[in-house]
Each structure stands twice: as structure tokens, then as C-alpha cells.
Motif scaffolding. Sequence first.
Motif, short mmCIF file in Angstrom:
data_model
loop_
_atom_site.label_atom_id
_atom_site.label_comp_id
_atom_site.label_asym_id
_atom_site.label_seq_id
_atom_site.Cartn_x
_atom_site.Cartn_y
_atom_site.Cartn_z
N VAL A 386 0.84 -1.20 0.00
CA VAL A 386 0.00 0.00 0.00
C VAL A 386 0.87 1.24 0.00
N VAL A 387 1.90 1.26 0.84
CA VAL A 387 2.78 2.43 0.93
C VAL A 387 3.51 2.65 -0.38
N ARG A 388 3.91 1.58 -1.05
CA ARG A 388 4.57 1.75 -2.35
C ARG A 388 3.65 2.41 -3.36
N GLU A 389 2.38 1.99 -3.37
CA GLU A 389 1.43 2.60 -4.31
C GLU A 389 1.16 4.06 -3.95
N VAL A 390 1.05 4.34 -2.66
CA VAL A 390 0.82 5.73 -2.22
C VAL A 390 2.01 6.60 -2.61
N THR A 391 3.22 6.08 -2.43
CA THR A 391 4.41 6.84 -2.80
C THR A 391 4.43 7.14 -4.29
N ALA A 392 4.12 6.13 -5.10
CA ALA A 392 4.09 6.34 -6.55
C ALA A 392 3.05 7.38 -6.94
N ALA A 393 1.93 7.40 -6.23
CA ALA A 393 0.87 8.37 -6.54
C ALA A 393 1.27 9.78 -6.11
N LEU A 394 2.03 9.90 -5.01
CA LEU A 394 2.38 11.22 -4.49
C LEU A 394 3.63 11.82 -5.12
N LEU A 395 4.47 11.01 -5.74
CA LEU A 395 5.73 11.53 -6.26
C LEU A 395 5.56 12.72 -7.20
N PRO A 396 4.60 12.71 -8.14
CA PRO A 396 4.46 13.91 -8.99
C PRO A 396 4.07 15.15 -8.20
N SER A 397 3.46 14.98 -7.03
CA SER A 397 3.05 16.12 -6.20
C SER A 397 3.82 16.14 -4.89
N ALA A 398 5.08 15.66 -4.92
CA ALA A 398 5.84 15.54 -3.67
C ALA A 398 6.00 16.89 -2.98
N GLY A 399 6.08 17.97 -3.75
CA GLY A 399 6.23 19.28 -3.13
C GLY A 399 5.05 19.71 -2.31
N VAL A 418 8.11 2.54 5.54
CA VAL A 418 7.70 3.93 5.76
C VAL A 418 8.89 4.86 5.57
N ARG A 419 10.05 4.46 6.10
CA ARG A 419 11.26 5.28 5.94
C ARG A 419 11.66 5.40 4.47
N VAL A 420 11.53 4.30 3.73
CA VAL A 420 11.86 4.34 2.30
C VAL A 420 10.94 5.31 1.57
N ALA A 421 9.65 5.24 1.87
CA ALA A 421 8.70 6.13 1.21
C ALA A 421 9.00 7.59 1.53
N ALA A 422 9.28 7.88 2.80
CA ALA A 422 9.58 9.26 3.19
C ALA A 422 10.84 9.77 2.49
N PHE A 423 11.85 8.92 2.42
CA PHE A 423 13.08 9.34 1.77
C PHE A 423 12.86 9.62 0.29
N ARG A 424 12.10 8.76 -0.40
CA ARG A 424 11.84 8.97 -1.83
C ARG A 424 11.12 10.29 -2.06
#
Length: 501
Positions: A386-399, A418-424
Motif C-alpha cells: 500500500v505504501v509503495r502505491e501511495v508513494t508512486a501516486a504522491l511523487l508527482p506532487s511531492a512538493g 515507511v522510511r523508504v517512502a519518506a526518503f523517496r
Amino acid sequence: MRTVTGGAGVAAAVRLAEGEPVGAVLPDDDPAAWIALDAGVRQRVWQEDDGVGRHPWAVTEGGRAVLAALHRRPARRLTAFLRRAKPPAEPALTALTEPQLALALCHWDGRNRQAALEQAAGHPALLPLVVLRSADWAPQVHEPARLLLTAALDARTAVRLTPLILRLRRRGRGDFAAGLADRLLRAAPPEFLTPLYTDPDRAVRRYAHRLAVDGRHLSAAELARTAARDPDTIVQNLCADAAVAALTDGGEQDGVLDLLLGARGPQVRAAGVTALRRAGRTERAVGFLADRSGVVRACARYVVRQGGGDPLPWYRERCAEPEGLPPGAVIGLAECGERADAAVLGTLLGHPVAGVRARAVAGLRTLDVTDVRRLRPMLDDPAPAVVREVTAALLPSAGDVPEEDLTERLDAGRPRHVRVAAFRLLEAHGGIVRLRAGVAALDDPDERIREWARQSVQGWHARGDVPREAVAEAGALLDRSAHLFSAYALRLRKWEAGVPI
């Protein structure tokens, strides 16, 4: 029987030099054993030096063992034979034993390899080395080797040597043996290929099944069974396509379809689903609309439409009942749905099944409907998928994700995913935010995260995105990570960030 592979060619040469039978040293069914022996003997320089200590092979313990073995009887005649500038006379050559001939066939001097070939005809155990010599660089060696191979090779022997011949085909002159074996096997009875269908080497299985498909040696059921069981995707696809092409209207049809539809490989299931249209069983495709594989779902939608149905209402109805909902139905709705279906997917973000939550997030991304506010809390989801999918969805709007929220999630007490997602996401911010995250993650308890952090810091450059008030901080962060840079690279990073040098 012991298998000789890799760097064990020298050890095999020692055993042969000590007089052990070829069959006990080199297993017939292991091509790596023969290739290792050839490399272990030929890639060393045999000089006319009877002193073991000064010989080029004496630099390694294994090399010294070979020399010591070759200087002991009964291999002393072989030593003399191998070190002559020209091939020995016929009486000396005929005195060599089979193990000695095996070593002579691998000798670095082509004249000795050529002379050894003249005596190899009466030694079937040496045929794998004759195969190797048929791809020799020297015409004086490979031409007699090819004549000998043509005379000695039959269909049964070709089956036994197929793994070696296929490996040899990758070499520049390995096509002769491959072509000879191919002609023999295509003309052989179909049952000769049976041992090759289950060979551990996937290249052998691919070759054997291509021959079987070309010669129509296997029934549709046998092909479907292989497609469902073989671990190699190329064999799976080859046999699945052939099984579908061989389908008839007889009673075998249902059994073949069941094998294909129940296969683990998605391409095989996709072939089975597509075959449902040809078989007039389009209604069975509905059961695969929620398959875990995207290619199977796409084929199922095609077959359903060809049968006059519409998969979209099925997906909508299925997703409206969260209980027992398969994850494939969720992403399937997004794949053929409309942006209005995002409301249904949004209600599934809190589903108790992790797979459904992950597919709901992926579905929203597919429909290009990303609600940063709703997805941010899901960065703490206990399921890594789930976190991987959320990260992929948020990356274009990471700012748009606050830096403070992400920095908190870098804490060592948080789960690794969780740490990996936050770092990305922090890295996607760029600028001073990326540098802060990279330096902070240098102390992460996970080695892979630390390595990613080191690479991120080393790849950081200021692109006019470091505010004036953050220049001093950038200098301090670069000093903390100075061990990752050369003196020049560190000065360059500081100059780019506007840090006084």
C-alpha cells in the motif's frame, strides 16, 4: 558422479593426469565440466621446463599439483608429448592412455590438439572434447574434428550432448556441431527428445520444445501441461500458443483449456482466456475479469466484449460490494472505467484487505485522480504494498507533502517501508530538502537505505534552488558528508550552493 564446474578444471586435469578414467572425472551430462577442463588446461602456457618450481603453472597451488601429477609416472610420457615443438611420431602417440588423450585434446599448441584428434576416434568417452575442438579457432584442428564428429554422432549421442552443443553454439565457430545435431534430432523418432523436455538447462528445454512444436510431436494436452508447469516463461509461451493452435472441437478441448486457465504464468492464462472465444466459451472469461494479472484482465475484457457483453457494469457492481472483493476487480474498474468511478475507489482506501487498498490507490493514479490530503495518512499503512502505491501516486506532487511530516517518518523507530517512502518523497523535493534527507538517512539502521542516501548526497547539486537563508545550513550538511567527496567535488558543491570557500 561428481560434477566439475567453474574453476575445477585444474582439479579435473590433476585427476586425469593421475590416471583416473575419463568417465569418473567428467560427467557426460554436465557441459560445464568439459568446458572447465578445456579452459583449465589450454589457458595455461606449457613451456619446455622440467623444473616444477619455475613452470608458469607453479604460481598457484592447483597448478603445482597438476605439474607434480604430470611428472609422476604413468603420465611422464604425456609430459614429454605435450612439450614437444612438433607432434610426436605415431608410436609415441599410440602409447597415450585415454585420460592422457583428453589432456592432449585441450593442449595450448594446436599441433598437439590435431595429433590427439587422430587417436580420438576409438574413444567414445572423448566425444565431448571432439565437439569442443569442432569449434576450435585453428582450421587444422576444427576440420578433422568436424569430420570425426560427423562420423561418430548419431541421434542418441546428439541427445546426450545437446546441452554442450547448445552452449558451444554461442561461440563463433559453434554452428557446425549445432547444425549437425539439429539435422539428426529433426529426423529422429519423437521419443528421442523426451529426456530434453525436462532438462535442468532452460536453453535445452526451449530448443527441445521448438523442435517438438515444429515437428508436431506433442498433443495439445501435452503442450498445455508443459505450459502450465515449466518455470521458464519462453517455454510457457511457446507451448501455450502451440496448444491453442492445436485445439480441436473434440473432447480434449475442455481439458486443454482447464490446464491453460489454471496455469500460474499470466501469459499462459491469457492464452487460455483468448482461446475461449475460439472455443465459443466467452462466458467463462467473466471469471477472469478480476485476475491478478493485467494482461489476463485485458484479454478477459476483450473476450467478454466479443461475446456481446460489457465488463464495465460488472466491475462497478463488484466494487459496490466490498465484502469478498478481489483486488483485481478494483484495478480492473480503473483500467476500463471513467473519472467518475474514482468516487467508488475512494471508498475502498480504508478497506480491511491490504491488496484492495493498494489496488484502490493504483486505480486512482490510473484515473489521474490523486488527492494528496487523503493519501498522506496512508504513508503509515502497515502493508508495504500500500505504501509503495501511495508513494508512486504522491511523487508527482511531492512538493505538496509537508517536509516536516516526511522528516518525522525518517525516524529509525518507523517501519522500513515507511522510511523508504519518506526518503523517496523528500528526495523528490529537490534542493536543500533533498540534501537534508540524504544526510539524515546516512545513519539509517538499514544498509540499503544508507547506500541510497550516500548516492543521493553524492549526486546532489545546487541548481539555484538553495535559498539564501539556507546557504550556511547547506555548507554544514556538506561538511557532515565530506567523507563521500573528494576535496575538489566538495568545493564544487559548496560553490554551487553559494557557500563561502
